[in-house]
Design a protein around this motif. Structure first.
Motif: not given
Length: 213
Positions: A25-32
């Motif tokens: 979930v955090l990876l999506i927030c960071i990259t997107q």
């Protein structure tokens, strides 16, 4: 399966699975959303991910692996403390990443400058990004009203003026005769080995590089 029926490796594996879901979930927030596109590289997005990995995928699961013992009467309490420590660290780490995220990259004078969410003019930059609908900006100087400060009203979308930088003579521009690209330095006052590679003819941003090559 209850805690008493699990061994430390099963508990560790379960903690890893839960942590992976949070990490995704955090990876999506960071990259997107927080470090999108080229800002992931110019804004040190890998450091943000490394921080989350160290907290979410290493700290919590490793503590579980170390302390887990199904025979301990205080096992539930110990695991609750680990969960609270991990969540507190994760909330603080996420807040740090979000509050220092890059808002835009702008070509100003003869180099690229990164604007961050913790800068003094962050609110104005955010409004400019929303208005222009791009995170890649070009600053147009007003020769009739010179100023030492940034006037956000003088920003344009980078694509509108990209072609104008291709013939600029600057110590922050590097190119050679064999490649059809120019390496333009990013944040030259803060770093000497970060560049954006742009097309020599159109000025379009192609990629990030740590050195001209």
């Amino acid at each position: 399966m209850t805690l008493q029926n699990m061994n430390r490796y099963q508990a560790f594996a379960l903690h890893i699975v839960i942590s992976l879901v949070i990490f995704a979930v955090l990876l999506i927030c960071i990259t997107q959303f927080w470090y999108p596109g080229i800002l992931f590289d110019t804004g040190n997005g890998w450091k943000a991910i490394a921080l989350i990995v160290s907290i979410d995928l290493i700290l919590g699961p490793l503590l579980t692996l170390i302390i887990f013992n199904p025979k301990k009467s205080s096992l539930r309490f110990d695991l609750s403390v680990i969960a609270l420590v991990q969540m507190a660290a994760l909330v603080y780490g996420t807040w740090t990443i979000h509050s220092s995220r890059p808002l835009a990259i702008a070509y100003i004078n003869t180099s690229f400058i990164t604007f961050y969410a913790n800068a003094e003019n962050a609110d104005d930059i955010q409004k400019t990004v929303a208005t222009l609908k791009t995170r890649q900006l070009f600053y147009v100087f007003d020769d009739n009203n010179p100023s030492n400060t940034i006037n956000v009203n003088q920003f344009l979308p980078y694509t509108q003026r990209a072609k104008s930088i291709t013939d600029t003579n600057s110590p922050y521009h590097h190119s050679n005769s064999t490649d059809n690209v120019i390496w333009i330095q990013i944040d030259p006052l803060a770093s000497s080995n970060r560049y954006l590679k742009v097309d020599k003819e159109t000025g379009s941003i192609l990629s990030f590089s740590k050195q001209p090559h």
